[in-house]
Design a protein around this motif. Structure first.
Motif, short mmCIF file in Angstrom:
data_model
loop_
_atom_site.label_atom_id
_atom_site.label_comp_id
_atom_site.label_asym_id
_atom_site.label_seq_id
_atom_site.Cartn_x
_atom_site.Cartn_y
_atom_site.Cartn_z
N HIS A 133 4.51 16.84 -1.53
CA HIS A 133 4.55 16.75 -0.39
C HIS A 133 3.65 15.73 0.18
N PHE A 134 3.58 15.23 1.40
CA PHE A 134 2.60 14.49 2.08
C PHE A 134 2.51 14.99 3.59
N VAL A 135 1.17 14.84 3.93
CA VAL A 135 0.86 15.34 5.36
C VAL A 135 0.90 14.05 6.43
N ASN A 136 0.39 12.93 5.74
CA ASN A 136 0.30 11.64 6.88
C ASN A 136 1.35 10.73 6.36
N VAL A 137 1.15 9.89 5.47
CA VAL A 137 1.87 8.75 5.23
C VAL A 137 2.23 8.28 3.69
N ALA A 138 3.32 8.00 3.34
CA ALA A 138 3.61 7.46 1.96
C ALA A 138 4.18 6.00 2.33
N SER A 139 3.59 5.23 1.46
CA SER A 139 3.97 3.76 1.78
C SER A 139 3.95 2.81 0.52
N ILE A 140 4.39 1.68 0.57
CA ILE A 140 4.56 0.84 -0.47
C ILE A 140 3.93 -0.53 -0.10
N GLY A 141 3.34 -1.40 -1.09
CA GLY A 141 2.93 -2.72 -0.69
C GLY A 141 1.66 -2.82 -0.28
N LEU A 142 1.25 -3.52 0.79
CA LEU A 142 -0.25 -3.53 0.91
C LEU A 142 -1.14 -2.34 0.89
N SER A 143 -0.57 -1.18 1.29
CA SER A 143 -1.47 0.17 1.25
C SER A 143 -2.02 0.32 0.04
N VAL A 144 -1.19 0.15 -0.99
CA VAL A 144 -1.29 0.61 -2.50
C VAL A 144 -2.51 -0.24 -2.86
N GLY A 145 -2.50 -1.47 -2.44
CA GLY A 145 -3.69 -2.44 -3.01
C GLY A 145 -5.13 -2.15 -2.07
N VAL A 146 -4.70 -1.63 -0.88
CA VAL A 146 -5.94 -1.02 -0.14
C VAL A 146 -6.41 0.24 -0.79
N LEU A 196 8.52 -8.84 1.79
CA LEU A 196 7.78 -7.68 2.63
C LEU A 196 6.06 -7.52 2.21
N LEU A 197 5.57 -7.29 3.24
CA LEU A 197 4.22 -6.83 3.22
C LEU A 197 3.96 -5.50 3.06
N GLN A 198 4.75 -4.55 3.48
CA GLN A 198 4.55 -3.08 3.58
C GLN A 198 5.75 -2.46 4.07
N VAL A 199 5.93 -1.29 3.54
CA VAL A 199 6.89 -0.47 4.10
C VAL A 199 6.16 1.07 4.15
N ILE A 219 3.39 15.53 14.49
CA ILE A 219 3.50 16.16 13.02
C ILE A 219 4.43 17.48 13.24
N ASP A 220 4.97 17.40 14.35
CA ASP A 220 5.86 18.57 14.62
C ASP A 220 7.04 18.16 15.01
N ASP A 221 7.69 17.04 14.96
CA ASP A 221 8.95 16.70 15.62
C ASP A 221 10.17 16.57 14.72
N ASN A 222 9.88 16.90 13.20
CA ASN A 222 10.93 17.05 12.45
C ASN A 222 11.71 15.47 12.24
N THR A 223 10.67 14.65 12.32
CA THR A 223 11.12 13.42 12.36
C THR A 223 10.06 12.50 11.48
N LEU A 224 10.50 11.73 10.56
CA LEU A 224 9.73 10.49 9.78
C LEU A 224 9.83 9.14 10.60
N ASP A 225 8.77 8.50 10.77
CA ASP A 225 8.69 7.25 11.31
C ASP A 225 8.46 6.19 10.16
N VAL A 226 9.58 5.31 10.06
CA VAL A 226 9.72 4.25 9.19
C VAL A 226 9.54 3.10 9.45
N TYR A 227 8.73 1.98 9.16
CA TYR A 227 8.39 0.71 9.39
C TYR A 227 8.30 -0.29 8.16
N ALA A 228 8.94 -1.30 8.60
CA ALA A 228 8.67 -2.42 7.55
C ALA A 228 7.90 -3.63 7.89
N ILE A 229 7.16 -4.23 7.30
CA ILE A 229 6.32 -5.62 7.92
C ILE A 229 6.60 -6.66 7.06
N PRO A 230 7.38 -7.64 7.40
CA PRO A 230 7.61 -8.88 6.39
C PRO A 230 6.28 -9.54 6.15
#
Length: 312
Positions: A133-146, A196-199, A219-230
């Protein structure tokens, strides 16, 4: 007291490896005792690798587990609390504390303990990636380097200011990647990106020390927000970075943003995945949202979530 009326078996688990965990342990025990919270067991976990084992053990015979640590600690803990419908009490002891920020739980120990004793019970959504599970955000790209640049020493010295410094270091070393986003529910056509820079896949509202996933994220909307930065020019990324704080980044002309309940994410080359500040998986992976999966205590005045299902 409120803690006595609602919960009969309460355990305290504090990650002493978190930014302020070691200093907080005894203070929290005293405060919860003074507030009438019936602590039956308490554990100071000095080895973070043992934390899942400890939480799993106490979750079997407690109805409330108070967890002290950062977002990574909480993300690990909910893997064992959510399936058992054991309530979570949050002690924000990390550097970012974005889960607490989303739920409007005070960062100070006094306020956090008051929330555990006198707060209200709500249930919130959890993101899911594989078996985790995750509570906040899962991501690939720049955030992993951070995340990799955020060494314990850097976080200890600079606190939240460590994030922008780590971001600069990660940006300089970043290598663009390709990705394909597939939506099993058919709510969006597949998306292909070359450089891409990040998803990012957001379940909650906040991440990265107070950044907002999107203006409408919750966090109570039954939805994931997905964004991609080139990937692109530095000046484009600077204009995007200025919009991260309030979530309006998703409206930037160079950013692609969708909402969904399920996503299959592929990358070339395969990318490590940052889950709430911990690198725990690699692509490809399926992401999904679990509605009302976690029971948690929040302040009475918090409007971030409500109780939608009956709590035993």
């Amino acid at each position: 007291m409120a803690g006595e009326k609602r919960f009969d078996r309460v355990a305290l688990v504090v990650n002493s490896g978190s930014r302020s965990g070691a200093a907080a342990f005894e203070e929290v025990r005293g405060r919860l005792d003074d507030l009438g919270v019936p602590l039956g067991e308490w554990y100071q976990v000095t080895d973070g690798a043992r934390l899942p084992e400890v939480v799993a053990e106490v979750a079997d015979h407690h109805d409330l587990v108070v967890v002290g640590g950062g977002d990574g600690t909480l993300s690990t803990a909910v893997d064992h609390l959510a399936p058992r419908r054991v309530a979570l009490g949050v002690l924000p002891l990390g550097t970012a504390n974005d889960f607490a920020r989303t739920l409007r739980i005070p960062f100070g120990l006094a306020g956090a303990c008051e929330t555990i004793a006198h707060g209200k019970v709500v249930d919130v959504d959890l993101g899911r990636i594989g078996d985790n599970h995750f509570v906040n955000v899962a991501s690939i790209g720049l955030s992993v380097g951070v995340t990799r640049a955020l060494t314990p020493r850097l976080k200890s010295r600079l606190g939240p200011l460590a994030y922008p410094l780590a971001a600069v270091r990660a940006y300089r070393a970043h290598q663009p990647f390709r990705a394909r986003l597939e939506f099993p529910d058919g709510d969006h056509a597949p998306m292909e990106f070359d450089d891409l820079l990040q998803v990012a896949v957001g379940n909650g509202r906040h991440y990265g020390g107070g950044n907002v996933v999107s203006p409408t994220a919750g966090i109570d909307d039954n939805t994931l927000d997905v964004y991609a930065i080139p990937a692109g020019r530095v000046r484009d990324h600077l204009s995007i970075a200025r919009l991260l704080r309030n979530g309006s980044v998703v409206r930037h002309q160079n950013v692609v943003h969708v909402t969904t309940r399920r996503l299959n994410l592929h990358a070339e080359p395969d990318q490590a995945i940052n889950v709430d500040g911990e690198v725990v998986a690699t692509t490809p992976q399926e992401f999904s949202v679990q509605r009302n999966a976690l029971v948690v205590l929040v302040p009475q005045e918090s409007d971030a979530a409500r109780l939608d299902t009956r709590h035993p």
